[in-house]
Design an enzyme around this catalytic site. Structure first.
Site, PDB file in Angstrom:
ATOM      1  N   ARG A   1       1.953  -7.155  14.121  1.00 15.63           N
ATOM      2  CA  ARG A   1       2.250  -6.599  15.449  1.00 15.63           C
ATOM      3  C   ARG A   1       2.160  -7.604  16.588  1.00 15.63           C
ATOM      4  O   ARG A   1       2.227  -7.227  17.741  1.00 15.63           O
ATOM      5  CB  ARG A   1       1.389  -5.360  15.698  1.00 15.63           C
ATOM      6  CG  ARG A   1       2.031  -4.149  15.070  1.00 15.63           C
ATOM      7  CD  ARG A   1       1.221  -2.873  15.177  1.00 15.63           C
ATOM      8  NE  ARG A   1       1.198  -2.324  13.843  1.00 15.63           N
ATOM      9  CZ  ARG A   1       0.219  -2.500  12.968  1.00 15.63           C
ATOM     10  NH1 ARG A   1      -0.895  -3.098  13.321  1.00 15.63           N
ATOM     11  NH2 ARG A   1       0.344  -2.035  11.752  1.00 15.63           N
TER      12      ARG A   1
ATOM     13  N   GLY B   1      -6.562  -1.532   5.165  1.00 22.12           N
ATOM     14  CA  GLY B   1      -6.909  -1.417   3.742  1.00 22.12           C
ATOM     15  C   GLY B   1      -7.644  -0.143   3.395  1.00 22.12           C
ATOM     16  O   GLY B   1      -8.176  -0.005   2.295  1.00 22.12           O
ATOM     17  N   ALA B   2      -7.671   0.830   4.313  1.00 17.73           N
ATOM     18  CA  ALA B   2      -8.402   2.073   4.078  1.00 17.73           C
ATOM     19  C   ALA B   2      -7.674   3.005   3.103  1.00 17.73           C
ATOM     20  O   ALA B   2      -8.194   4.064   2.758  1.00 17.73           O
ATOM     21  CB  ALA B   2      -8.674   2.798   5.394  1.00 17.73           C
TER      22      ALA B   2
ATOM     23  N   MET C   1       6.499  -8.620  -6.720  1.00 19.43           N
ATOM     24  CA  MET C   1       6.458  -7.493  -7.657  1.00 19.43           C
ATOM     25  C   MET C   1       5.467  -7.838  -8.768  1.00 19.43           C
ATOM     26  O   MET C   1       5.747  -8.663  -9.622  1.00 19.43           O
ATOM     27  CB  MET C   1       7.866  -7.267  -8.226  1.00 19.43           C
ATOM     28  CG  MET C   1       7.933  -6.309  -9.408  1.00 19.43           C
ATOM     29  SD  MET C   1       7.473  -4.601  -8.979  1.00 19.43           S
ATOM     30  CE  MET C   1       7.214  -3.919 -10.631  1.00 19.43           C
TER      31      MET C   1
ATOM     32  N   ASP D   1      -5.894  11.623   6.602  1.00 20.01           N
ATOM     33  CA  ASP D   1      -5.387  10.326   7.097  1.00 20.01           C
ATOM     34  C   ASP D   1      -5.050  10.429   8.581  1.00 20.01           C
ATOM     35  O   ASP D   1      -4.094   9.825   9.059  1.00 20.01           O
ATOM     36  CB  ASP D   1      -4.164   9.852   6.274  1.00 20.01           C
ATOM     37  CG  ASP D   1      -3.682   8.454   6.665  1.00 20.01           C
ATOM     38  OD1 ASP D   1      -4.512   7.654   7.129  1.00 20.01           O
ATOM     39  OD2 ASP D   1      -2.469   8.190   6.516  1.00 20.01           O
TER      40      ASP D   1
ATOM     41  N   CYS E   1       4.978   3.390  -7.677  1.00 17.37           N
ATOM     42  CA  CYS E   1       6.220   2.757  -7.200  1.00 17.37           C
ATOM     43  C   CYS E   1       6.662   3.190  -5.801  1.00 17.37           C
ATOM     44  O   CYS E   1       7.312   2.427  -5.084  1.00 17.37           O
ATOM     45  CB  CYS E   1       7.362   3.042  -8.173  1.00 17.37           C
ATOM     46  SG  CYS E   1       6.907   2.862  -9.906  1.00 17.37           S
TER      47      CYS E   1
ATOM     48  N   GLU F   1       7.310  -5.186  13.672  1.00 18.93           N
ATOM     49  CA  GLU F   1       6.540  -4.315  14.566  1.00 18.93           C
ATOM     50  C   GLU F   1       5.963  -5.063  15.760  1.00 18.93           C
ATOM     51  O   GLU F   1       5.223  -4.489  16.546  1.00 18.93           O
ATOM     52  CB  GLU F   1       5.402  -3.646  13.774  1.00 18.93           C
ATOM     53  CG  GLU F   1       5.903  -2.775  12.626  1.00 18.93           C
ATOM     54  CD  GLU F   1       4.801  -1.973  11.926  1.00 18.93           C
ATOM     55  OE1 GLU F   1       3.627  -2.117  12.296  1.00 18.93           O
ATOM     56  OE2 GLU F   1       5.146  -1.207  11.001  1.00 18.93           O
TER      57      GLU F   1
HETATM   58 CA    CA Z   1      -4.058   5.279   6.766  1.00 20.67          CA
END
Ligand code: CA
Length: 699
Positions: free
Chosen positions: A140, A200-201, A667, A323, A625, A88
């Site tokens: 980014r 992290g929201a 994982m 969101d 998952c 990105e």
């Molecule tokens: Ca979000």
């Protein structure tokens, strides 16, 4: 006229200042001073700030490549990077060198004319940190200041590197270790400070932005975007007022409001504009049960650049429950409105309205929908608030919202062309169904949305998949910010397309999720040129000049939130997951070698489980998952498709899923969260899905 004289005076003054401020640099390069960053518009060959100039318009005055010759544009060089996950970053260009970032917060310095790798820096982010990234292990880009490069890392560090050698100069941990913070955004330099936010929201973060002294890494100020526990002292006075707009015990979940992407700066007003994200959890009835606007979620907040003191805010989604982040690109421009020159900022946030706001005081000047919008009827210009549709908050059951959490526009940068007066928006229609979860339980390992995890999932019937595919759209919009309407629109095969670059050559460049990098005329949207990058091209392109030759460059790769999470919808892009940087010139002579064919997937084990087991597996799959392995059991090829594991991996299922045998690959083992009967059910579900047909366009 007076403005022009003043600008001239500033330019002369800055020459003096930069002469006094010279730092020893190798020949052909010069230190990137604060003055050069402020006056970046006067260096057409470079791209010194994230959005090229502090106004983040992503417009370049270079016109060697133009609408008359762009058809001759060819690949000049490419550099493949060793990862398959999302890219990105917007590269920065300083005096013939390119600085950019890849997956896992790795930094690369290249010769911008040849693509030769000069140095690379790996901050060694622990692979287990990947599960704390809502939206892939992306980054980014970097910031440049004097002879240093700055990067924020996925595990929350801010690191300063020597621009010539890539050697670490200093490193600070910007986030607490006991919460699931990440950093994916580019740092910004403002008056000798380096500013960094976090993400992290979706988990348990409380958002803030910190300014550090760019020379030493000493903290200068920190602005929290949401109030903490109100029985403790507030970190700044405005948070006391903000706390009046919250109810319940929100701070236990963190509250959210992370500033994970947009940070813009107006040097003249000395204001920094922060784009603030969603709440934790998304569902307001869980987060703030008595209601309230929940400041400063989903807001643009202006703060003093030197102290971080609050100046003003505008909230795009009061009491956000969808969101609907306002973290999207914040672009500054001076526009003629009602016969007056207004200093505005413009944003096309997730909620689908395009906002023009006076950036001196936050006054809303106009707001109109730029994509399909059904959650609100309009923005009331008297109050500045959305007029919400009935049941938009899914209080009376399911609500199919346009836009939804992926947004009418997400992180992909826009561009503005001062000649056409248009803003070019990578826009999309990706509606979703919202439904409240039956019983919310806070999780330390999955996302905390407060929504039913299955309801937004793609149905298993291929006929319904085909119908849904018609609702999902991606397009490049040329938006007139004065008239608040589209001047032209290019429809693209699927959603989640790339960032945009505008140039004085009457061109806009945009990559797509289906793998093309395309040039259009800026004034009419006529498609003039395209190149097949063999993978999605989602990042913001840049253009620059070295030794008199203009280059256009972009990071190419799939992954990102959409590529890893969206299942069959992401697979419809039909691209391979690989990572590369591509650069084009008019006389380019490079070619991409053909990709080797993909191996046939191994046959799945027989499907023998009963319906209840598969149903339990489906529920748990969508809780634990989906975020990495794809919606409804389908991966677009970035991370393993669990339907097509080889027989050895099927045999090791318990060791991996419960025991954490692939912990070092990112994982984690889920033994602390899931029983064996539950992971067996997930296994049964993915095996069952391997036997289901799926709809592919054109098939
Ligand atoms: Ca979000």
């Amino acid at each position: 006229m007076r403005v022009r004289i003043l600008l001239f005076f500033i330019a002369i003054l800055s020459l003096f200042l930069s002469a006094c401020d010279r730092i020893e640099m190798p020949s052909g390069t010069a230190a990137v001073t604060d003055e050069r960053l402020v006056n970046a518009a006067t260096e057409p060959h470079n791209w010194l700030n994230h959005g090229r100039t502090y106004d983040e318009q992503r417009f370049s005055p270079l016109a060697q490549v133009n609408d008359g010759n762009v058809k001759q544009l060819k690949l000049a060089w490419h550099l493949d990077l060793p990862s398959k996950r999302g890219l990105e970053a917007t590269p920065l260009i300083a005096d013939g060198r390119m600085y950019t970032t890849g997956t896992w917060s790795r930094v690369y310095a290249l010769d911008a004319a040849t693509g030769e790798l000069l140095w690379e820096y790996d901050p060694q982010v622990p692979p287990q940190k990947g599960i704390d990234a809502c939206c892939d292990v992306v980054n980014r880009g970097v910031a440049l200041w004097r002879d240093m490069i700055y990067v924020g890392t996925l595990d929350g560090r801010l690191i300063a590197l020597d621009a010539m050698s890539g050697k670490e100069a200093w490193s600070v941990q910007t986030t607490p270790g006991d919460r699931r913070y990440t950093i994916t955004g580019a740092p910004r330099i403002v008056n000798g400070n380096v500013l960094i936010g976090n993400g992290g929201a979706e988990f348990d973060a409380r958002g803030y932005v910190t300014a550090y002294d760019a020379a030493t890494g000493e903290q200068v100020w920190r602005f929290y975007t949401v109030p903490g526990d109100p029985t403790l002292p507030f970190e700044n006075p405005i948070l006391e007022q903000a706390a009046d707009t919250w109810t319940g015990e929100w701070w236990k979940f963190g509250g959210g409001g992370t500033v994970w992407d947009a940070i813009s700066y107006d040097p003249e007003l000395n204001l920094v504009y922060l784009g603030v994200g969603n709440g934790t959890p998304w569902n307001r009835r869980v987060r703030s049960p008595g209601g309230g606007d929940n400041l400063f979620l989903a807001s643009i907040v202006a703060v003093d650049a030197d102290t971080g003191a609050y100046a003003w805010h505008y909230q795009t989604a009061p009491g956000d429950t969808w969101d609907f982040t306002a973290t999207q690109h914040i672009m500054l421009a001076d526009l003629e409105i009602g016969g007056e020159t207004r200093k505005v900022l413009m944003q096309a946030p997730k909620n689908g309205f395009f906002y023009v706001i006076d950036r001196t005081d936050g006054e809303l000047l106009s707001a109109k929908p730029f994509v399909e919008v059904n959650w609100a009827l309009r923005i009331d210009m008297r109050t500045g608030r959305p007029v919400e549709a009935s049941n938009a908050r899914y209080q009376d059951g399911e609500f199919a919202s346009s836009p939804a959490a992926p947004g009418g526009h997400n992180w992909h940068p826009m561009a503005y062309h001062p000649g056409t007066g248009l803003v070019y928006i990578p826009a999309q229609d990706l509606p979703w169904v919202y439904k409240e979860v039956e019983k919310f339980e806070f999780s330390k390992v999955t996302t905390n949305t407060g929504l039913d995890p299955i309801i937004a999932s793609m149905p298993e019937d291929p006929a319904i998949q085909e119908e849904v595919s018609k609702l999902l759209k991606g397009y490049l919009l040329a938006w007139d910010p004065l008239e608040q309407q589209a001047r032209w629109t290019v429809e693209l095969p699927i959603a989640w397309n790339g960032g945009v670059l505008a140039t004085a050559g009457n061109l806009v460049f945009q990559g797509t999720s289906h793998g093309e990098f395309i040039a259009y005329t800026a004034d009419t949207g006529e498609r003039l040129w395209a190149h097949d990058a063999q993978t999605a091209v989602l990042a913001g392109p840049v253009t620059y000049q070295v030794d008199g030759k203009q280059y256009v460059a972009v990071m190419a790769g799939y992954g990102t939130a959409f590529g890893i999470e969206s299942g069959i919808v992401a697979k419809w892009a039909g691209v391979r997951a690989l990572n590369r940087i591509v650069a084009y010139t008019l006389d380019g002579a490079d070619e991409l070698p053909p990709l080797p064919p993909l191996p046939e997937p191994p046959p799945p084990p027989p499907h023998t489980a009963d319906t209840e087991t598969v149903a339990l597996g489906k529920l748990l799959y969508h809780q634990y998952c989906t975020r990495c392995h794809g919606d409804a059991g389908i991966s677009a090829g970035v991370l393993p498709d669990l339907r097509y594991l080889d027989s050895d991996t099927h045999a090791l299922w318990d060791g991996i899923v419960l025991g954490g045998a692939l912990f070092d690959k990112g994982m984690p083992g889920f033994a602390a969260h899931l029983e064996k009967t539950e992971t067996d059910a997930i296994h049964a579900y993915v095996i069952k899905r391997a036997h289901d047909p799926e709809y592919m366009p054109g098939s």
